[in-house]
Design an enzyme around this catalytic site. Structure first.
Site, PDB file in Angstrom:
ATOM      1  CB  THR A 323      -0.902  -0.233   1.175  1.00 18.97           C
ATOM      2  OG1 THR A 323       0.013   0.039   2.514  1.00 18.97           O
ATOM      3  CG2 THR A 323      -1.696  -1.187   1.301  1.00 18.97           C
ATOM      4  CB  CYS A 324       0.329   4.223  -1.064  1.00 16.94           C
ATOM      5  SG  CYS A 324       0.431   3.714  -3.214  1.00 16.94           S
ATOM      6  CG  ASP A 325       0.065   4.356   5.317  1.00 16.70           C
ATOM      7  OD1 ASP A 325       1.018   4.639   6.296  1.00 16.70           O
ATOM      8  OD2 ASP A 325      -0.650   5.560   5.469  1.00 16.70           O
TER       9      ASP A 325
END
Ligand SMILES: *Cc1c(COP(=O)(O)O)cnc(C)c1O
Length: 376
Positions: A323-325
């Protein structure tokens, strides 16, 4: 990985990420635990993995259940559990949930505060209640801190009050923290419970039950004491403090019953470096913190990895989710190494991931669906 899981992965090559769990291994773990602690009644902590095939198998084996919500109680009932075999073990319950449980025939409830006790007296009149006390979580790799439990003196007063409110003051519980690697944690907690039993007897309240909670560990990267070591330490402390007036004993294993019964199968999405000469490769998998690996927070639980290249030359890696976290980084400081040959598209297995994974997955963060589940 059990032979059944290996065969399922070979025969079906299921889409990743997914959990494959061998329910026979859960049964084996249940039997080993019963052999180590024959006097204790087992209340499976449903939150570790609430899948119906697990609940049904445990029901057939005669297990009881520790549920944390009305929804978990419903899952146990649907799997055939009798309501008397369900303990509503969360000390924080909505009134509507207490009522629903009481109406369904659940008779055993936990609490750790006066306000909760009053809710129980009002909405589950006559119930068997037990008070959770604070104990040391030293030695636990996934500690429960101070969120649950109260001090001894308060527990004493609350049990007297439970009687005065018309409830059945049944016993005392504690939880030494999850993935507890020290048998001494149970010994210390049992000593505290025994003091309370004595104090309350003097106050005219005769308790009948000790709930020893969960915590029994699973082997991840590091060796842990065996279940027999915990059984011996617990029985030693119980006889030391209670002599031949042993109370009923309950245990609430979660991780121990299901942890090593499951394997997560995932795919390598990318292997990269942050600089040309950076020795550390970043390995991005299609499962991460938001896909269910919540217990990697703080790198607390350190899973073992299997790759198709095991045995070849390896090197240091940071392992992250898709994910983009940036909190979706699993291991940066725990000295993980993976084969140099590892490449995008390879399948990687995460061992002993049967507990605390499926339900921790987010609904669809970044659009990624929760992992699939296969019970074999
Ligand atoms: C989570 C929990 C358990 C199970 O703990 P494990 O460490 O998985 O054995 C048992 N009892 C209570 C009250 C819990 O909250």
């Amino acid at each position: 990985m059990t032979p059944k899981i290996a065969q399922f992965l070979r025969d079906h090559a299921p889409a990743t990420p997914c959990l494959v769990l061998d329910v026979d291994r859960v049964e084996e773990n249940y039997r080993r635990l019963k052999a180590a602690l024959p006097l204790a009644r087992v209340y499976y902590a449903v939150k570790a993995n609430p899948a119906a095939p697990i609940l049904s198998r445990l029901t057939a084996l005669g297990s009881s259940f520790d549920a944390a919500s009305w929804e978990e109680i419903e899952a146990c009932l649907a799997a055939g559990a009798r309501p008397e075999a369900i303990s509503y073990g969360n000390t924080i319950k909505k009134v509507s949930a207490i009522r629903a449980a009481h109406d369904a025939g659940v008779t055993m409830f936990a609490f750790d505060s006066e306000a909760e006790l009053e809710k129980l007296a009002r909405h589950a009149p006559g119930a068997r209640v037990y008070c959770r006390i604070l104990v040391e979580n030293k030695g636990a790799e996934w500690p429960l801190s101070r969120k649950f439990g109260c001090e001894l003196e308060m527990a004493r007063d609350l049990m007297v009050r439970a009687r005065d409110l018309g409830l059945d003051p049944y016993g005392i519980s504690f939880h030494v923290g999850s993935q507890q690697t020290s048998t001494a944690a149970y010994e210390g907690a049992i000593a505290r419970v025994a003091m309370l039993f004595t104090d309350l007897k003097d106050a005219g309240v005769k308790l009948r039950m000790v709930n020893l909670g969960g915590g029994y560990p699973v082997r991840y990267r590091a060796e842990v004491p065996g279940i027999d070591d915990f059984g011996m330490a617990i029985m030693g402390a119980m006889t030391q403090h209670f002599g031949n007036d042993l109370p009923e004993m309950l245990i609430e294993p979660g991780r121990f019953l299901v942890g090593d019964a499951g394997v997560v199968s995932s795919e390598v999405v990318l292997v990269s470096r942050k600089g040309k000469d950076d020795p550390v490769r970043w390995v991005y998998l299609d499962i991460g913190r938001f896909g269910g690996l919540a217990e990697t927070e703080g790198e607390a639980i350190k899973y073992s990895f299997r790759t198709p290249h095991d045995g070849g030359a390896d090197g240091p890696v940071t392992i992250a989710g898709p994910t983009c976290d940036s909190t979706d980084t699993l291991y940066e400081k725990s000295n993980y190494r993976l084969p140099m040959a590892l490449a995008c598209g390879d399948r990687v297995e995460l061992l002993s991931t049967g507990a605390y994974v499926t339900t921790y997955a987010s609904q669809a963060f970044n659009g990624f669906r929760p992992l699939a589940e296969h019970y074999v």
